[in-house]
Design a protein around this motif. Structure first.
Motif, mmCIF file in Angstrom:
data_model
loop_
_atom_site.group_PDB
_atom_site.id
_atom_site.type_symbol
_atom_site.label_atom_id
_atom_site.label_comp_id
_atom_site.label_asym_id
_atom_site.label_seq_id
_atom_site.Cartn_x
_atom_site.Cartn_y
_atom_site.Cartn_z
ATOM 1 N N LEU A 85 0.834 -1.207 0.000
ATOM 2 C CA LEU A 85 0.000 0.000 0.000
ATOM 3 C C LEU A 85 0.866 1.253 0.000
ATOM 4 C CD1 LEU A 85 -2.842 -1.000 2.503
ATOM 5 C CD2 LEU A 85 -2.946 -0.876 0.010
ATOM 6 N N PHE A 86 1.953 1.200 0.744
ATOM 7 C CA PHE A 86 2.892 2.320 0.779
ATOM 8 C C PHE A 86 3.461 2.573 -0.617
ATOM 9 C CE2 PHE A 86 6.603 4.120 3.513
ATOM 10 C CZ PHE A 86 6.211 5.399 3.150
ATOM 11 N N THR A 87 3.781 1.495 -1.310
ATOM 12 C CA THR A 87 4.331 1.596 -2.662
ATOM 13 C C THR A 87 3.340 2.245 -3.623
ATOM 14 O OG1 THR A 87 5.797 -0.325 -2.433
ATOM 15 C CG2 THR A 87 5.101 0.242 -4.655
ATOM 16 N N VAL A 88 2.106 1.765 -3.608
ATOM 17 C CA VAL A 88 1.082 2.295 -4.513
ATOM 18 C C VAL A 88 0.846 3.781 -4.263
ATOM 19 C CG1 VAL A 88 -1.344 2.139 -5.180
ATOM 20 C CG2 VAL A 88 -0.052 0.053 -4.740
ATOM 21 N N ALA A 89 0.687 4.148 -2.986
ATOM 22 C CA ALA A 89 0.420 5.550 -2.649
ATOM 23 C C ALA A 89 1.591 6.447 -3.056
ATOM 24 C CB ALA A 89 0.151 5.673 -1.147
ATOM 25 N N SER A 90 2.808 6.010 -2.756
ATOM 26 C CA SER A 90 3.979 6.844 -3.048
ATOM 27 C C SER A 90 4.193 7.026 -4.551
ATOM 28 C CB SER A 90 5.236 6.248 -2.402
ATOM 29 O OG SER A 90 5.535 4.982 -2.948
ATOM 30 N N ILE A 91 3.908 5.985 -5.335
ATOM 31 C CA ILE A 91 4.078 6.085 -6.791
ATOM 32 C C ILE A 91 3.146 7.143 -7.377
ATOM 33 C CG2 ILE A 91 3.641 4.884 -8.977
ATOM 34 C CD1 ILE A 91 4.824 2.382 -7.690
ATOM 35 N N PHE A 92 1.875 7.064 -7.026
ATOM 36 C CA PHE A 92 0.908 7.998 -7.606
ATOM 37 C C PHE A 92 1.129 9.430 -7.106
ATOM 38 C CE2 PHE A 92 -1.318 4.077 -8.636
ATOM 39 C CZ PHE A 92 -1.794 4.369 -9.901
ATOM 40 N N ILE A 93 1.446 9.587 -5.831
ATOM 41 C CA ILE A 93 1.705 10.926 -5.293
ATOM 42 C C ILE A 93 2.938 11.541 -5.951
ATOM 43 C CG2 ILE A 93 2.406 12.206 -3.229
ATOM 44 C CD1 ILE A 93 0.664 10.260 -1.606
ATOM 45 N N THR A 94 4.001 10.737 -6.118
ATOM 46 C CA THR A 94 5.233 11.231 -6.734
ATOM 47 C C THR A 94 4.997 11.645 -8.187
ATOM 48 O OG1 THR A 94 6.539 9.759 -5.320
ATOM 49 C CG2 THR A 94 7.641 10.685 -7.248
ATOM 50 N N LEU A 95 4.243 10.852 -8.927
ATOM 51 C CA LEU A 95 3.950 11.190 -10.320
ATOM 52 C C LEU A 95 3.173 12.500 -10.425
ATOM 53 C CD1 LEU A 95 2.996 7.678 -11.740
ATOM 54 C CD2 LEU A 95 4.985 9.048 -12.396
ATOM 55 N N ILE A 96 2.173 12.665 -9.571
ATOM 56 C CA ILE A 96 1.348 13.882 -9.608
ATOM 57 C C ILE A 96 2.165 15.104 -9.234
ATOM 58 C CG2 ILE A 96 -0.602 15.063 -8.509
ATOM 59 C CD1 ILE A 96 -1.929 12.272 -8.243
ATOM 60 N N VAL A 97 2.903 15.018 -8.129
ATOM 61 C CA VAL A 97 3.726 16.149 -7.681
ATOM 62 C C VAL A 97 4.799 16.475 -8.729
ATOM 63 C CG1 VAL A 97 5.373 16.949 -5.933
ATOM 64 C CG2 VAL A 97 3.316 15.714 -5.238
ATOM 65 N N GLY A 98 5.385 15.432 -9.346
ATOM 66 C CA GLY A 98 6.402 15.641 -10.366
ATOM 67 C C GLY A 98 5.875 16.396 -11.572
ATOM 68 N N LEU A 99 4.695 16.027 -12.038
ATOM 69 C CA LEU A 99 4.099 16.717 -13.189
ATOM 70 C C LEU A 99 3.738 18.165 -12.846
ATOM 71 C CD1 LEU A 99 1.825 13.865 -14.595
ATOM 72 C CD2 LEU A 99 3.930 14.768 -15.610
ATOM 73 N N LEU A 100 3.288 18.384 -11.615
ATOM 74 C CA LEU A 100 2.969 19.752 -11.182
ATOM 75 C C LEU A 100 4.229 20.611 -11.098
ATOM 76 C CD1 LEU A 100 0.292 19.057 -8.403
ATOM 77 C CD2 LEU A 100 -0.094 20.024 -10.682
ATOM 78 N N LEU A 101 5.310 20.031 -10.570
ATOM 79 C CA LEU A 101 6.574 20.767 -10.503
ATOM 80 C C LEU A 101 7.105 21.079 -11.904
ATOM 81 C CD1 LEU A 101 8.512 18.952 -7.621
ATOM 82 C CD2 LEU A 101 7.779 21.347 -7.649
ATOM 83 N N GLY A 102 6.986 20.117 -12.816
ATOM 84 C CA GLY A 102 7.422 20.334 -14.189
ATOM 85 C C GLY A 102 6.666 21.461 -14.850
ATOM 86 N N ARG A 103 5.388 21.514 -14.586
ATOM 87 C CA ARG A 103 4.573 22.592 -15.153
ATOM 88 C C ARG A 103 4.955 23.936 -14.537
ATOM 89 N NH1 ARG A 103 -2.062 22.430 -15.677
ATOM 90 N NH2 ARG A 103 -2.272 24.363 -16.887
ATOM 91 N N TYR A 104 5.220 23.934 -13.227
ATOM 92 C CA TYR A 104 5.575 25.176 -12.536
ATOM 93 C C TYR A 104 6.894 25.740 -13.071
ATOM 94 C CZ TYR A 104 6.949 28.356 -8.780
ATOM 95 O OH TYR A 104 7.342 29.462 -8.075
ATOM 96 N N PHE A 105 7.870 24.872 -13.335
ATOM 97 C CA PHE A 105 9.176 25.305 -13.830
ATOM 98 C C PHE A 105 9.226 25.402 -15.356
ATOM 99 C CE2 PHE A 105 10.635 23.487 -9.688
ATOM 100 C CZ PHE A 105 11.146 24.665 -9.167
ATOM 101 N N SER A 106 8.083 25.208 -16.011
ATOM 102 C CA SER A 106 7.994 25.283 -17.477
ATOM 103 C C SER A 106 8.959 24.323 -18.170
ATOM 104 C CB SER A 106 8.252 26.728 -17.951
ATOM 105 O OG SER A 106 7.315 27.614 -17.390
ATOM 106 N N ILE A 107 9.060 23.112 -17.630
ATOM 107 C CA ILE A 107 9.895 22.075 -18.223
ATOM 108 C C ILE A 107 9.049 21.302 -19.230
ATOM 109 C CG2 ILE A 107 11.231 19.966 -17.727
ATOM 110 C CD1 ILE A 107 11.696 21.125 -14.919
ATOM 111 N N GLN A 108 9.653 20.867 -20.324
ATOM 112 C CA GLN A 108 8.920 20.096 -21.323
ATOM 113 C C GLN A 108 8.180 18.937 -20.655
ATOM 114 O OE1 GLN A 108 12.010 18.984 -24.119
ATOM 115 N NE2 GLN A 108 11.520 20.701 -25.459
#
Length: 314
Positions: A85-108
């Motif tokens: 359960l820890f694995t599943v939660a961390s994977i999805f949270i990391t993906l979402i936060v990563g995409l948000l950070l990429g958008r914030y920094f205007s990264i492709q």
């Protein structure tokens, strides 16, 4: 142009091979091998640079499969169950936060997805699997791999130190390293430094985590409208499981299995040496500030969050 047979080049190759051979000796640990590789390449360069990446991948797979012979299948299943359960939660949270950070920094978008996938699942293996699915170009792949690789090298040094500072148990550190360190090689290397129980838990949880390459690649293909893309499955994980089954179910094979496991640990140390030799000045310059900053922030987020949860509830 310098001849490949010049005295200088032969000398560099000899030094490189000798350093690699020393890493196979039992008194050299993973952190020392990593540091030796890094320092060596700063002074002499890497005369085998075009072969290093393939060698790292090959030796890592051999190491992981070999380590399976030193593990018990029942203990591995229990470790995987506890971390599921820890694995599943961390994977999805990391993906979402990563995409948000990429958008914030205007990264492709493709670059940010690759960095997020590498952080969330299993580093370079995840990037290699997702890249063809989203049709990432060479530059997007190299920037993502460079970012993940730099953070992997740092993790190998600081995670055991942090683990001892917070007095983490073998179980806690094994789970934390599997969640918060990117590549399987660095997870296994850091856990190997911390202790045998941590190594077993970290390897089991990390390889279970690596299987999420498949659903994440499928989702990435749908996101970028590439339904026909071929997904690269890490088949060596199946060999790892088979090795655990053999060593657990056949008592007569336990002694040779132990020798295989010890050889795998030395092979892992050699892998860490090669990782160190890949961390060149050019590799550091090529990454760029924004992707590296995104990778660092995402890594700090998942590392701190998972450490807090593990200390509180594990």
């Amino acid at each position: 142009m310098e001849s490949i047979f010049s005295t200088d080049r032969i000398g560099k190759k000899t030094v490189f091979i000798l350093a690699a051979a020393i890493c196979l000796l039992p008194f050299v640990n993973g952190l020392e091998a990593l540091l030796a590789g890094f320092l060596l390449v700063q002074f002499t360069g890497n005369p085998f640079e075009k072969y290093t990446h393939k060698a790292i991948k090959l030796f890592l797979q051999i190491s992981v499969v070999g380590l399976g012979f030193g593990m018990n299948i029942h203990e591995a299943l229990e470790a995987g169950r506890q971390g599921f359960l820890f694995t599943v939660a961390s994977i999805f949270i990391t993906l979402i936060v990563g995409l948000l950070l990429g958008r914030y920094f205007s990264i492709q978008r493709k670059t940010s997805l690759l960095i997020a996938a590498g952080t969330a699942i299993c580093g370079g293996s995840a990037i290699a699997a997702v890249s063809p699915v989203i049709k990432a170009n060479e530059n997007e792949m190299s920037v993502s791999l460079g970012t993940i690789f730099i953070l992997n090298a740092i993790a190998l040094f600081i995670f055991p130190v942090i683990g001892h500072y917070f007095n983490l148990s073998q179980q806690q550190f094994g789970l934390w390293s599997a969640i918060a360190i990117h590549d399987t090689s660095s997870v296994v290397g850091a856990a190997h430094t911390y202790g045998q129980e941590a190594l077993q838990i970290a390897t089991a949880v990390k390889l279970e985590r690596a299987l999420w390459i498949i659903p994440v690649s499928i989702c990435a293909g749908l996101l970028f409208k590439n339904k026909k893309a071929k997904i690269n499955i890490p088949w060596f994980i199946l060999l790892f499981v088979l090795a655990m089954i053999i060593s657990s179910m056949f008592p007569l094979l336990q002694k040779p299995a132990l020798y295989i496991s010890e050889f795998a640990k030395r092979c892992l140390v050699l892998t860490l040496f090669l990782i160190g030799t890949s961390l060149t000045k050019d590799a550091l310059k090529h990454v760029g500030a924004k992707p590296l900053l995104m990778g660092v922030l995402l890594w700090l987020f998942i590392s701190a969050t998972s450490l807090f949860v593990i200390v509180q509830f594990v």
